[in-house]
Write a protein that holds these residues in place. Structure first.
Motif, PDB file in Angstrom:
ATOM      1  N   GLU A  79       0.682  -1.178   0.043  1.00 59.11           N
ATOM      2  CA  GLU A  79       0.150  -0.220   0.063  1.00 59.11           C
ATOM      3  C   GLU A  79       0.846   1.286   0.011  1.00 59.11           C
ATOM      4  O   GLU A  79       0.774   2.124  -0.724  1.00 59.11           O
ATOM      5  CB  GLU A  79      -1.077  -0.065   1.203  1.00 59.11           C
ATOM      6  N   CYS A  80       1.906   1.254   0.864  1.00 52.67           N
ATOM      7  CA  CYS A  80       2.937   2.543   0.816  1.00 52.67           C
ATOM      8  C   CYS A  80       3.662   2.479  -0.535  1.00 52.67           C
ATOM      9  O   CYS A  80       3.932   3.393  -0.835  1.00 52.67           O
ATOM     10  CB  CYS A  80       3.764   2.173   2.076  1.00 52.67           C
ATOM     11  N   HIS A  97      -1.267  -0.938   7.838  1.00 50.42           N
ATOM     12  CA  HIS A  97      -1.404   0.131   7.025  1.00 50.42           C
ATOM     13  C   HIS A  97      -2.848   0.889   7.175  1.00 50.42           C
ATOM     14  O   HIS A  97      -3.745   0.383   6.859  1.00 50.42           O
ATOM     15  CB  HIS A  97      -1.047  -0.193   5.512  1.00 50.42           C
ATOM     16  N   GLN A 127      -5.498   3.170   6.018  1.00 54.25           N
ATOM     17  CA  GLN A 127      -5.656   3.553   4.660  1.00 54.25           C
ATOM     18  C   GLN A 127      -6.010   5.123   4.458  1.00 54.25           C
ATOM     19  O   GLN A 127      -5.503   5.757   3.314  1.00 54.25           O
ATOM     20  CB  GLN A 127      -7.113   2.736   4.029  1.00 54.25           C
ATOM     21  N   LYS A 128      -6.692   5.657   5.314  1.00 51.16           N
ATOM     22  CA  LYS A 128      -6.860   7.021   5.404  1.00 51.16           C
ATOM     23  C   LYS A 128      -5.665   8.062   5.539  1.00 51.16           C
ATOM     24  O   LYS A 128      -5.416   8.857   4.813  1.00 51.16           O
ATOM     25  CB  LYS A 128      -8.010   7.338   6.541  1.00 51.16           C
ATOM     26  N   CYS A 129      -5.184   7.627   6.607  1.00 50.97           N
ATOM     27  CA  CYS A 129      -3.622   8.340   6.701  1.00 50.97           C
ATOM     28  C   CYS A 129      -2.588   7.988   5.797  1.00 50.97           C
ATOM     29  O   CYS A 129      -1.719   8.899   5.255  1.00 50.97           O
ATOM     30  CB  CYS A 129      -2.997   8.024   8.019  1.00 50.97           C
ATOM     31  N   GLY A 130      -2.682   6.970   5.114  1.00 52.27           N
ATOM     32  CA  GLY A 130      -1.906   6.592   3.990  1.00 52.27           C
ATOM     33  C   GLY A 130      -0.399   6.242   4.208  1.00 52.27           C
ATOM     34  O   GLY A 130       0.454   6.468   3.523  1.00 52.27           O
ATOM     35  N   SER A 131      -0.456   5.417   5.259  1.00 54.48           N
ATOM     36  CA  SER A 131       0.853   5.125   5.666  1.00 54.48           C
ATOM     37  C   SER A 131       0.790   4.036   6.822  1.00 54.48           C
ATOM     38  O   SER A 131      -0.207   3.652   7.387  1.00 54.48           O
ATOM     39  CB  SER A 131       1.557   6.204   6.383  1.00 54.48           C
ATOM     40  N   CYS A 167      -7.416   9.872  12.485  1.00 52.63           N
ATOM     41  CA  CYS A 167      -7.142   9.949  11.079  1.00 52.63           C
ATOM     42  C   CYS A 167      -6.874  11.294  10.296  1.00 52.63           C
ATOM     43  O   CYS A 167      -8.215  12.013  10.584  1.00 52.63           O
ATOM     44  CB  CYS A 167      -7.821   8.982  10.305  1.00 52.63           C
ATOM     45  N   GLU A 210      -6.336  12.645   6.430  1.00 52.20           N
ATOM     46  CA  GLU A 210      -6.066  11.995   5.019  1.00 52.20           C
ATOM     47  C   GLU A 210      -4.685  12.425   4.574  1.00 52.20           C
ATOM     48  O   GLU A 210      -4.328  13.516   4.636  1.00 52.20           O
ATOM     49  CB  GLU A 210      -7.203  12.393   4.378  1.00 52.20           C
ATOM     50  N   ASN A 211      -3.835  11.284   4.399  1.00 55.31           N
ATOM     51  CA  ASN A 211      -2.689  11.634   3.802  1.00 55.31           C
ATOM     52  C   ASN A 211      -1.542  12.318   4.682  1.00 55.31           C
ATOM     53  O   ASN A 211      -0.761  13.150   4.174  1.00 55.31           O
ATOM     54  CB  ASN A 211      -2.636  12.248   2.427  1.00 55.31           C
ATOM     55  N   LYS A 258       1.995  11.990   4.249  1.00 52.70           N
ATOM     56  CA  LYS A 258       2.550  12.666   2.852  1.00 52.70           C
ATOM     57  C   LYS A 258       2.406  14.113   2.878  1.00 52.70           C
ATOM     58  O   LYS A 258       1.959  14.719   2.095  1.00 52.70           O
ATOM     59  CB  LYS A 258       1.578  11.995   1.678  1.00 52.70           C
TER      60      LYS A 258
END
Length: 268
Positions: free
Chosen positions: A115-116, A129, A131-135, A147, A149-150, A153
């Motif tokens: 996913e990362c 992982h 999914q919302k935070c993206g890490s 959470c 989002e991203n 990133k």
């Protein structure tokens, strides 16, 4: 630059830990596809190119684009693979064909997160992982963090280094924002407890709020300062009217002293 003399096949672990750079123990170097130069690893490349005089020449390597490596044992340049095509040595005990990543120090418990899209350290079973935070976060944070989002990133709000693929440890604050652990500790050492992005408290401050309660109770304000003010709480984002105190103004909704005075009040 392939050796004409083909050496005898080496054991897989031949000269393990004897080669590498400041970042990794490994038995190969990479040829950067972007500038056609040889470096110990992608971090060596990025450090070298980030210090170039002409800003237009500065760039980062895309790890997945690396196609060629040079064996540190026999000096043979070849296509990326875990085993040297010439001497047979294992160029990295840990090897990821997606990230083109080699590392002999498997005590780091490296793993690739699909996913990362990159390799991480710490053991696959110790991370999940989000999914919302993206890490990837530690399993202790599963269902136990806010959470955003991203969230990863983005740049660290203190040192501005990109967080997602940083090799430094990160800290997830109560608000859900992230920063480097070193930056987080540095802020605490300077008695800075607010998130630089949203101003919410970064840690549990209930003990300190209790100390303020006791101190304020023993230090009443002079009569000329007995007036109400309107405050905004950075933690619960509610407003309320309270009697002003020089030591702090407590939110009546959540009990936090992480508040901002937004207007004065009528004097009594």
């Amino acid at each position: 630059m392939e050796n004409s003399d083909s050496p005898a096949q080496k054991p897989l672990n031949f000269e393990k830990f004897a080669h590498g750079c400041d970042h990794y123990r490994r038995r190969c170097k990479i040829r950067a596809p972007c500038c056609d130069q040889i470096f110990g690893c992608r971090h060596c490349h990025n450090e070298a190119t980030s210090s170039l005089t002409n800003p237009k020449d500065r760039h980062d390597i895309v790890r997945q684009d690396v196609k060629q490596v040079v064996c540190s044992i026999c000096d043979t340049e070849q296509e990326v693979a875990q085993l040297c095509a010439n001497c047979g040595v294992q160029m990295g005990e840990y090897y990821c064909d997606i990230c083109k990543f080699f590392d002999d120090d498997t005590m780091k418990e490296q793993f690739h997160c699909n996913e990362c899209g990159i390799c991480r350290v710490g053991g696959r079973d110790n991370f999940f992982h989000c999914q919302k935070c993206g890490s990837c976060y530690g399993v202790d944070l599963r269902g136990n963090h806010n959470c955003i989002e991203n969230s990863m990133k983005s740049q660290c709000p203190v040192c501005y280094e990109y967080l997602f693929d940083s090799v430094k440890r990160t800290q997830i604050m109560n608000c859900g924002h992230t920063m480097h652990m070193d930056c987080f500790i540095g802020m605490q050492s300077q008695n800075q407890y607010r998130c630089p992005l949203c101003s919410k408290t970064m840690v549990n401050m209930s003990g300190y709020w209790s100390l303020l309660d006791a101190e304020i109770a023993t230090a009443p304000m002079p009569e000329e300062y007995l007036y109400e003010v309107t405050i905004l709480c950075n933690d619960c984002v509610e407003t309320c009217n309270v009697f002003f105190h020089i030591l702090g103004n407590k939110c009546t909704h959540c009990g936090s002293y992480n508040t901002l005075r937004v207007s004065g009040g009528r004097q009594h």
